[in-house]
Design an enzyme around this catalytic site. Sequence first.
Site, mmCIF file in Angstrom:
data_model
loop_
_atom_site.group_PDB
_atom_site.id
_atom_site.type_symbol
_atom_site.label_atom_id
_atom_site.label_comp_id
_atom_site.label_asym_id
_atom_site.label_seq_id
_atom_site.Cartn_x
_atom_site.Cartn_y
_atom_site.Cartn_z
ATOM 1 N N ASP A 189 0.844 -1.190 0.000
ATOM 2 C CA ASP A 189 0.000 0.000 0.000
ATOM 3 C C ASP A 189 0.891 1.255 0.000
ATOM 4 O O ASP A 189 1.824 1.343 -0.791
ATOM 5 C CB ASP A 189 -0.959 -0.037 1.202
ATOM 6 C CG ASP A 189 -2.059 1.000 1.127
ATOM 7 O OD1 ASP A 189 -3.014 0.803 0.363
ATOM 8 O OD2 ASP A 189 -1.957 2.015 1.845
ATOM 9 N N TYR A 315 -2.451 11.110 0.613
ATOM 10 C CA TYR A 315 -3.030 10.947 -0.723
ATOM 11 C C TYR A 315 -3.000 12.285 -1.477
ATOM 12 O O TYR A 315 -2.644 12.339 -2.657
ATOM 13 C CB TYR A 315 -4.476 10.448 -0.613
ATOM 14 C CG TYR A 315 -4.614 8.993 -0.242
ATOM 15 C CD1 TYR A 315 -4.975 8.048 -1.192
ATOM 16 C CD2 TYR A 315 -4.393 8.554 1.058
ATOM 17 C CE1 TYR A 315 -5.121 6.706 -0.856
ATOM 18 C CE2 TYR A 315 -4.523 7.228 1.404
ATOM 19 C CZ TYR A 315 -4.889 6.304 0.446
ATOM 20 O OH TYR A 315 -5.016 4.984 0.780
ATOM 21 N N HIS A 368 -5.080 -7.556 1.688
ATOM 22 C CA HIS A 368 -4.352 -6.290 1.608
ATOM 23 C C HIS A 368 -3.442 -6.053 2.813
ATOM 24 O O HIS A 368 -2.423 -5.380 2.692
ATOM 25 C CB HIS A 368 -5.371 -5.147 1.502
ATOM 26 C CG HIS A 368 -4.764 -3.834 1.125
ATOM 27 N ND1 HIS A 368 -4.134 -3.622 -0.083
ATOM 28 C CD2 HIS A 368 -4.692 -2.659 1.803
ATOM 29 C CE1 HIS A 368 -3.702 -2.367 -0.134
ATOM 30 N NE2 HIS A 368 -4.026 -1.763 0.987
#
Length: 389
Positions: A189, A315, A368
């Site tokens: 990630d 982000y 994940h």
Amino acid sequence: MKNQAPITPSRVPIKPYEINVSESELDELKTRLHLSRWPDQVDQAEWNYGTNLDYLKEVVDYWKTDFDWRRQESEINRLHHFSASIGNVDIHFIHEQGENTNATPIVLLHGWPGSFFQMQKIVPMLSEPSKHGGKAGDSFDVVVVSLPGFGFSSKPTEPGMNFYKMAEIVNTLMVDVLGYSKYVVRGSDVGAAIATELAQSFPAHVISIHLSGSNPFIVQLPINLSEAEISFVEKSSQYVMQEGAYGMEQSTKPQTLAFGLNDSPIGLAAWLLEKFRSWSDCQGNLENRFTKDEFLTNVMIYWLTQTIGSSMRVYYESAHHLSPNIGKRVEVPTAMFMFTHDVALAPREWEERTYNVQRWTECTSGGHFAEWEEPGEVANDLRLFFNDL
């Protein structure tokens, strides 16, 4: 574990760090949980509209009556925690020296919405393999970093803390603070993005990188795609349309989300719960992979440190402050440990466009949150990869 020798002295002061939340903070949380207002839900909504109301109520009831933060806090503090100021950021990290005096240094990098806590199980497997079915000679000196804006690291106050800047901080920690001239990086990630930046910017220090997962947010398509790559691109496009709204919001207006999530523990839990259920290999039942205690401990780390807003900003920063390494190939040896239940799984030829892939493994169990869901599998693959180099 608490008899461990001090870590390597450096020019940057290193301070032992103990997590010790005040009782008043825990009392305030209980008050907020009891005063929360619940939204309505249509009949037979299940999880189709987002986080399921009935299950979240079950989790919150457990949070109010049975969850014991002090027990979790004590368990977390069994590992050796430290802090160091690098630039204008205070970095919280765990450092566990390997049982072998010549242990290889490795830094473990979490992603979003994880935290350093997702490494709790895998750390002893890497630092003390003889206690987990391995050999002492295969041990690592393990460093787990709370990324800037996450957990007990400080929150950046200036714009621009993107993956590239985080990589600079991690390299400074490993080389200048802890004194490791060479080290291995493991991440998925956000952690995988930072590992990539480390390999691109500091190849003289990075021995190898070990990654999981593929990025479904594709910015630019290469030419001459194979059939498998075309299929991956199509599936990624579907994922972004169906599941990627969180990423678009956090890349554009993270501050708007932060007001609600930082103020409401139930809102925060709902936002994280949906991702843990959707992204893990839990077959639709969170507790097939995570206990309520584990999930809530991760939520508590965000809540108590008030870092949900700063964590989401990575982000935005990475979308608006581009890395100078864009388009640069990673030449250091790379292992891809891919979980078939992760959010995206590219074919090998896609990853080889960016990485010097020396090892490719696909695992049918796990999703994940690799180090959390399948810590033994990840630890074993790391050892096999490094021994083969």
